[in-house]
Scaffold this active site. Structure first.
Site, mmCIF file in Angstrom:
data_model
loop_
_atom_site.group_PDB
_atom_site.id
_atom_site.type_symbol
_atom_site.label_atom_id
_atom_site.label_comp_id
_atom_site.label_asym_id
_atom_site.label_seq_id
_atom_site.Cartn_x
_atom_site.Cartn_y
_atom_site.Cartn_z
ATOM 1 N N GLU A 34 0.823 -1.219 0.000
ATOM 2 C CA GLU A 34 0.000 0.000 0.000
ATOM 3 C C GLU A 34 0.849 1.257 0.000
ATOM 4 O O GLU A 34 0.544 2.218 -0.706
ATOM 5 C CB GLU A 34 -0.956 0.008 1.199
ATOM 6 C CG GLU A 34 -2.169 -0.904 1.046
ATOM 7 C CD GLU A 34 -1.892 -2.343 1.450
ATOM 8 O OE1 GLU A 34 -0.745 -2.634 1.859
ATOM 9 O OE2 GLU A 34 -2.811 -3.177 1.345
ATOM 10 N N HIS A 58 -9.758 -4.546 10.735
ATOM 11 C CA HIS A 58 -10.423 -4.404 9.440
ATOM 12 C C HIS A 58 -11.701 -3.572 9.519
ATOM 13 O O HIS A 58 -12.535 -3.639 8.625
ATOM 14 C CB HIS A 58 -10.773 -5.784 8.872
ATOM 15 C CG HIS A 58 -9.610 -6.534 8.303
ATOM 16 N ND1 HIS A 58 -8.450 -6.751 8.992
ATOM 17 C CD2 HIS A 58 -9.426 -7.123 7.093
ATOM 18 C CE1 HIS A 58 -7.606 -7.454 8.230
ATOM 19 N NE2 HIS A 58 -8.184 -7.690 7.068
HETATM 20 C C1 LIG Z 1 -2.192 -4.271 4.455
HETATM 21 C C2 LIG Z 1 -3.194 -5.226 3.923
HETATM 22 N N1 LIG Z 1 -3.539 -5.165 2.636
HETATM 23 C C3 LIG Z 1 -4.441 -6.023 2.137
HETATM 24 C C4 LIG Z 1 -5.023 -6.958 2.924
HETATM 25 C C5 LIG Z 1 -6.057 -7.905 2.347
HETATM 26 N N2 LIG Z 1 -5.490 -9.238 2.227
HETATM 27 C C6 LIG Z 1 -5.692 -10.139 3.189
HETATM 28 S S1 LIG Z 1 -4.893 -11.537 2.892
HETATM 29 C C7 LIG Z 1 -4.277 -10.990 1.452
HETATM 30 C C8 LIG Z 1 -3.398 -11.880 0.649
HETATM 31 C C9 LIG Z 1 -2.184 -12.289 1.396
HETATM 32 O O1 LIG Z 1 -1.523 -13.308 0.747
HETATM 33 P P1 LIG Z 1 -0.297 -14.082 1.380
HETATM 34 O O2 LIG Z 1 0.577 -13.132 2.124
HETATM 35 O O3 LIG Z 1 0.320 -14.862 0.298
HETATM 36 O O4 LIG Z 1 -0.942 -15.053 2.459
HETATM 37 P P2 LIG Z 1 -1.976 -16.251 2.249
HETATM 38 O O5 LIG Z 1 -3.341 -15.660 2.283
HETATM 39 O O6 LIG Z 1 -1.667 -16.898 0.963
HETATM 40 O O7 LIG Z 1 -1.792 -17.142 3.423
HETATM 41 C C10 LIG Z 1 -4.704 -9.699 1.205
HETATM 42 C C11 LIG Z 1 -4.387 -8.915 0.009
HETATM 43 C C12 LIG Z 1 -4.663 -6.973 4.287
HETATM 44 N N3 LIG Z 1 -5.217 -7.839 5.158
HETATM 45 N N4 LIG Z 1 -3.736 -6.121 4.755
#
Ligand SMILES: Cc1ncc(C[n+]2csc(CCOP(=O)(O)OP(=O)(O)O)c2C)c(N)n1
Ligand SMILES: [Mg+2]
Lengths: 354, 335
Positions: free
Chosen positions: B60, B129
């Site tokens: 972000e 959130h």
């Molecule tokens: C700062 C932030 N941006 C966006 C999100 C929304 N979000 C939650 S999980 C996710 C994907 C994360 O992927 P990864 O780090 O690969 O973990 P996984 O879900 O695959 O375990 C996103 C974009 C968030 N929680 N926090």
């Protein structure tokens, strides 16, 4: 879209993996294997039950299922001692259970009940068990990596020994806080083992679409700490790599970075239609189920026979059902408890009307 | 005019502005191939290609900053925040860079960047959130802060935001995305960013709200009407600059004011409204301003607790009755 395994070049061809030796399972005693098998199964069955009760609307909000990644949490947390710490992101049920949180406390939290691990205030993404050194599920991607450094700092400078295991996803690797944390840990020589669970996707974004260097462990190399990529669905390899990293962190305050290549069987969260992966891709990964691999090993080496496996299965089933029943029967938290836990020392008059 | 969903109205606005101005581009997490986490940007990648509808990693601070930098060259980035809770990761970019660079450069720089996405509480997403961030942005000179509440104003305001030469924080609500309403299809349908609106006329008490809370205020007004109380409902739309004239005009008529906001009370937008009213319309005050806000706690996960600490129709009705000195049983716990 190509499968992530093809894209990330994971598996036997990855340069770091060649160093892992031929049979990491050899060094693990059978008792530990059975224990870890049970843990993996506990997580899987817990998660699949969550999936069901979520659909029955017993659980609210976001819920990220860990199924498919169990070998990472279990193989990494099992070698830890009670003095060590674990911190992770929002896909936290597996790590919490592996670290010793009871299924009851975990499920009750999902139900939002007073008996939940966070008194019903945290929910799926924010599990905590501080006495058990489980320092949280964290909802903001990447935000907990600096916290792991602080925990490492405390461990080191209070001189009581221990390490902090910090889990995060492949997507988190693109957050500034992660890179700041990696640098700090190396600069200050903190006993932190960073574990990037590369399950191929951040939500709908394949690793290669979010990262210029898709070999994640290579990115960590620039922070001057040992890095290694392991086959995350192979419990033995995970276990062996962790022991080594944890030992160095414990004895020499040497941080390390492990990339565990794995796959999530379910969608990103309960609301994800999963349109970015083909059914074939998911099925191909399911055929390399980390639990299936352990079962095979246990049977082949006559550590457990079919009856033994069945017994563990039914014990775990009973435990999951007990957790559900416990959660159903648990009381709703008192609404007034919404005002508690904001501060340690809360001025008495804050409850007055504004 | 067609009746469409809120998210479609936003989609139309972005679509039309992408078509109109080659300097407009969209960037954010999951906006392109996944069609947006909440499907606001559906179909735009197919139509405009990957140079103009850009998937960003979970960075972000990085992509908000990129949007600001591109705006320094005169481009018009539309930066999607998956939710405004995640804007907290990018606060330095937004509060220091977007808000201040024009000023620090002595007016040499324009920053026509729009940050948009859903804000506030949804349903049981927990404390990280569920942040209502508008008071943080509205606190900061240099930013314009706009909150849409209907499909129609969503479209007209977002188009104006994209065309505006200053950084605009454009707040939506996930809980409104499925709301349907009439939306003009005129590609020149623009609404002024700095004007609020009277949603319902009344003479007894003024209820001020924005975003999804407007709908709660309307429901409260219905309930009050059943008791013979005529509430006037204002939709502020612009939180910075604040449409003071709209508020003062209504207040001078009703002499009683209730503000509704999703965020915490302390340092909230309602506090600034109360300040304006007491200074500029003191002689018209028949009762202290009442504020319905989030309780001073992080958002709890438990469903009943989450409801309990938020503004609700009941709380708005109660507050309205209080400023009218109608019999309201005060709760004994002092809250
Ligand atoms: C700062 C932030 N941006 C966006 C999100 C929304 N979000 C939650 S999980 C996710 C994907 C994360 O992927 P990864 O780090 O690969 O973990 P996984 O879900 O695959 O375990 C996103 C974009 C968030 N929680 N926090
Ligand atoms: Mg991932």
């Amino acid at each position: 879209m190509k499968t992530p395994s093809a894209k990330t070049g994971r598996g036997a061809g990855s340069p770091k993996r060649a160093q892992t030796g031929n049979s990491p399972a050899a060094g693990i005693d059978p008792q530990a294997l059975v224990r870890m098998y049970r843990q993996m199964l506990r997580i899987r069955k817990f998660e699949e039950r969550c999936y069901q009760v979520y659909l029955q609307r017993k659980i609210g909000g976001f819920c990220h299922i860990y199924s498919g990644q169990e070998a990472v949490a279990v193989g990494m947390i099992d070698p830890l001692g009670p003095e060590d710490y674990v911190i992770t992101a929002y896909r936290d049920h597996g790590q919490a259970i592996a670290r010793g949180m009871s299924m009851r406390a975990a499920m009750a939290e999902l139900y939002g009940k007073a008996t939940g691990c966070s008194r019903g205030k945290g929910g799926s993404m924010h599990f905590f068990d501080v006495p058990g050194h489980f320092m949280g599920g964290h909802g903001i991607v990447g935000a907990h990596i600096p916290l792991a450094c602080g925990i490492g700092w405390g461990i080191k400078h209070r001189g009581k020994g221990g390490v902090c295991l910090c889990f995060f996803g492949d997507g988190a690797m693109n957050q500034g806080a992660v890179h700041e944390g990696l640098n700090l840990a190396s600069l200050y020589k903190l006993p932190v083992v960073f574990v990037c669970e590369n399950n191929g996707y951040a939500m709908g974004t394949a690793v290669s679409r979010g990262a210029a260097e898709e070999h994640i462990y290579l990115r960590a190399n620039s922070y001057k700490m040992p890095t290694r990529r392991v086959e995350g669905n192979n419990l033995f390899e995970v276990y062996e790599a962790t022991q080594e990293a944890v030992r160095r962190a414990r004895e020499d305050h040497q941080p390390a970075f492990l990339e565990a290549v794995t796959y999530r069987f379910r969608g990103h969260s309960m609301s994800d239609p999963g349109s970015y992966r083909t059914r074939d891709e998911v099925e191909a990964h399911k055929s390399r189920d980390p639990i299936g691999q352990v079962v095979q090993h246990l049977e082949k080496n006559r550590i457990l026979d079919a009856a033994g496996i069945e017994r563990i299965e039914s014990e775990v089933d009973a435990e999951v059902e007990d957790a559900v029943k416990f959660s159903e029967d648990s009381p709703q938290p008192d609404l007034d408890s919404a005002y508690e836990d904001v501060y340690v020392n809360y001025p008495a008059d804050i409850r007055q009307r504004r | 005019m067609a009746e469409i969903e809120f998210r479609k109205a936003l989609n139309m606005a972005i679509d039309e502005e992408l078509a109109r101005d080659p300097d407009v581009f969209v960037i954010g997490e999951e906006v392109a191939e996944y069609d947006g986490a909440y499907k606001v940007t559906r179909g735009l990648l197919a139509k405009y290609g990957a140079r103009r509808v850009v998937d960003a990693p979970i960075s972000e601070g990085g992509f908000c900053g990129l949007g600001i930098g591109a705006a320094m060259l005169g481009m018009r980035p539309v930066v999607e925040l998956m939710t405004f809770s995640f804007s907290l990761v990018a606060m330095d970019q937004i509060l220091n860079n977007a808000a201040k660079i024009r000023y620090m450069s002595g007016g040499q720089v324009r920053l026509p960047v729009t940050f948009r996405g859903p804000g506030g509480v949804v349903h049981q997403l927990g404390a990280t959130h569920s942040n209502a961030t508008e008071s943080i942005f509205a606190h900061t000179p240099g930013l314009k802060v706009v909150a849409c509440s209907t499909p129609e104003n969503a479209k007209g305001l977002l188009k104006s935001a994209i065309r505006d030469d200053d950084p605009v924080i454009f707040l939506e609500s996930e809980l409104l995305y499925a709301l349907k309403g009439e939306v003009p299809d005129d590609p020149e349908f623009l609404l002024p960013l700095h004007k609020g609106r009277v949603v319902r006329e009344g003479s007894d008490v003024t209820l001020v709200a924005w975003s999804k809370r407007v709908h709660q205020a309307m429901e409260a007004a219905d309930r009050l009407a059943a008791d013979g109380i005529r509430a006037e409902v204002l939709d502020l739309i612009s939180l910075r600059p604040l449409d003071q004239d709209l508020i003062l005009k209504s207040f001078r008529k009703t002499n009683r004011l209730v503000t509704v906001e999703e965020g915490w009370s302390f340092c909230g937008i309602g506090a600034s409204i109360a300040d304006i009213v007491q200074r500029q319309a003191f002689d018209f005050m028949d009762a202290p301003v009442e504020r319905v806000t989030l309780e001073e706690v992080p958002m709890p996960y438990n469903e009943a607790m989450e409801y309990h600490v938020q503004p609700s129709v009941e709380k708005i009705v109660k507050a309205a009755r209080r400023v009218l000195y109608r019999d309201v049983k005060e709760s004994t716990d002092g809250r």
